[in-house]
Design a protein around this motif. Structure first.
Motif, PDB file in Angstrom:
ATOM      1  N   UNK A  28       0.671  -1.261   0.021  1.00  0.00           N
ATOM      2  CA  UNK A  28      -0.337  -0.455  -0.288  1.00  0.00           C
ATOM      3  C   UNK A  28       0.625   1.348  -0.068  1.00  0.00           C
ATOM      4  N   UNK A  29       0.281   2.782  -0.567  1.00  0.00           N
ATOM      5  CA  UNK A  29       1.025   3.722  -1.126  1.00  0.00           C
ATOM      6  C   UNK A  29       1.712   3.854   0.867  1.00  0.00           C
ATOM      7  N   UNK A  42      -2.843   5.833   2.371  1.00  0.00           N
ATOM      8  CA  UNK A  42      -1.949   4.837   2.518  1.00  0.00           C
ATOM      9  C   UNK A  42      -2.643   3.752   2.856  1.00  0.00           C
ATOM     10  N   UNK A  43      -3.773   3.223   2.256  1.00  0.00           N
ATOM     11  CA  UNK A  43      -4.429   2.331   2.433  1.00  0.00           C
ATOM     12  C   UNK A  43      -4.165   1.539   0.827  1.00  0.00           C
ATOM     13  N   UNK A  44      -4.426   2.452   0.086  1.00  0.00           N
ATOM     14  CA  UNK A  44      -4.702   2.651  -1.995  1.00  0.00           C
ATOM     15  C   UNK A  44      -3.564   2.115  -2.057  1.00  0.00           C
TER      16      UNK A  44
END
Length: 459
Positions: free
Chosen positions: A63-64, A86-88
């Motif tokens: 994740x990012x 941040x979760x992508x």
């Protein structure tokens, strides 16, 4: 800027040369700036993240939140840069455009493009000479895209050039199969970008052999399976050196990485649907021409039906050619630093179980030269971007003389593990664990409802 070989600058005044403007190389530069040291990043390509851009269509497992470096973020903050969600899960293209290129922009003239490092040595000393060696700066030989040669001097060298430029060959013994080089027009070593019309046309309606058993092979299988749904005659022959078993497709819902587990299940769905057949226990020895097609021949004499194209995804390896005059301590199997090798051995570790490490594990007999990032892992495929950021934080602290910070571990990996690398996946919640043994006897089979049961045994 770097000084010429005739500079009167003391070694401590010279820049630290960083090879490669990828994620780890640019992070190293950011940490050097934070330490008040002068970096000079040398990048072969025309832009930051040139290698990453070559797989811009592929999605990462990480994740990012695991793909940006803290020191780099500090450099970017004053520019108004906004950290992505941040979760992508970004693609390689996202990583390059939204993070690497802005970071290189902040570093400005500290990054030089279109230059290839052709050699590194101690000034006036080949690798044999002991006398006065440690007091000499490094000489870095470079060649520009126009062929112009230049020599630079540096106080230290951080090699973050990665392994992307040296894909492993098809041959099961680690060498090119007989006929592999002469059939180069029909063999690719990258995951195809089927959004490019010319690439799509190359594989549509044709038989393609995919050689490899890792995430890149899964990705290629999944993409070609999607193509097969739209184009009659498109089929994949999956070449595996082992058998089909539980570990073949990853861990499904039990995988340390949900994205990786889902990717394996995507590949499993491709073969279960009949878009792919598998040749297991197949160790390629030769590639023969048969008209306009290729025939793969195994060490045991088996010959597969002709295919139109071959995609070889058997891993990557480091280019050590320009390091021949510095004294490296490398593991004889992995070509990784000797102290690091046991920590990353793929026979024991996945990327989520590699302990954070730094200057102590990455040092060589030649003080002041470091291999970092993917290159530090040699032939091991277990590299994690977060681990690379910790590597360069530790190394830059050591170069700055802050040994306490260099030896301190400032990275805690989540128990579930996270990995940097390429992948294509469905939503993790759709994952389910596959079963079966870890090995199977050599066979050529169609995988589906009536597939033979894999035999059990040790791997």
């Amino acid at each position: 800027m770097a000084a010429s070989i005739d500079s009167v600058l003391t070694t401590d005044q010279l820049p630290v040369v960083v090879i490669g403007a990828g994620p780890i190389g640019l992070a190293a530069a950011a940490h050097l700036v934070e330490r008040g040291l002068e970096p000079l990043v040398l990048e072969t390509g025309p832009v930051a993240g040139s290698a990453v851009r070559e797989w811009s269509h592929v999605q990462l497992f990480s994740r990012w939140g695991e793909l940006t470096d803290p020191a780099a973020e500090k450099l970017l903050a004053p520019t108004g840069w906004t950290r992505p969600d941040g979760a992508a899960y970004p693609t390689g293209g996202d990583w390059a455009e939204q993070y690497l290129q802005p970071l290189a922009g902040v570093l400005s003239d500290k990054v030089r493009y279109g230059v290839t490092v052709t050699g590194i040595a101690r000034t006036g000393r080949d690798r044999i000479v002991d006398a006065g060696r440690g007091e000499q700066p490094f000489t870095v030989h470079i060649q520009s895209a126009d062929g112009r040669e230049e020599r630079l001097t540096a106080r230290a060298v951080i090699d973050a050039s990665g392994t992307w430029s040296v894909p492993s060959p098809m041959g099961a013994d680690g060498l090119p199969a007989l006929g592999e080089k002469t059939s180069a027009d029909r063999i690719a070593y990258r995951v195809p970008d089927l959004n490019v019309p010319a690439v799509r046309a190359r594989y549509a309606g044709r038989r393609t052999a995919v050689v490899g058993s890792g995430a890149s092979a899964f990705t290629a299988l999944a993409l070609l399976a999607d193509l097969a749904k739209e184009n009659d005659g498109t089929h994949v022959v999956w070449i595996l050196r082992r058998g089909i078993g539980a570990s073949t497709y990853g861990g499904g819902e039990a995988d340390q990485l949900p994205a990786r587990g889902a990717l394996g299940l995507r590949a499993k769905a491709a073969v279960d649907a009949g878009h792919a057949s598998a040749a297991t226990g197949f160790r390629t020895q030769a590639v023969e021409r048969e008209g306009d097609q290729l025939v793969l021949v195994a060490e045991d004499g088996r010959r597969l039906e002709p295919v139109d194209e071959v995609i070889v995804l058997t891993g990557l390896r480091p280019d050590l050619s320009f390091l021949s005059e510095v004294r490296l301590g490398l593991d004889e199997r992995l070509q990784a630093p000797t102290a690091l090798a046991p920590l990353i051995d793929p026979n024991v570790h996945s990327c989520g179980t590699v302990y954070p490490h730094g200057v102590n594990e990455l040092s060589h007999p030649e003080q002041g030269v470091y291999l970092v990032g993917m290159k530090s892992y040699g032939r091991a495929p277990t590299f994690l971007a977060m681990t690379g950021y910790e590597q360069v934080r530790s190394i830059t602290a050591a170069i700055a003389g802050d040994q306490e910070a260099a030896e301190r571990v400032e990275l805690t990996l989540p128990e579930s593990g996270v990995c940097g690398g390429a992948g294509l996946f469905d939503e993790p919640e759709n994952a389910e664990q596959s079963g079966g043994g870890c090995c199977a006897a050599p066979a050529t089979l169609q995988i589906g409802i009536r597939a033979p049961t894999a035999s059990s045994g040790g791997c």
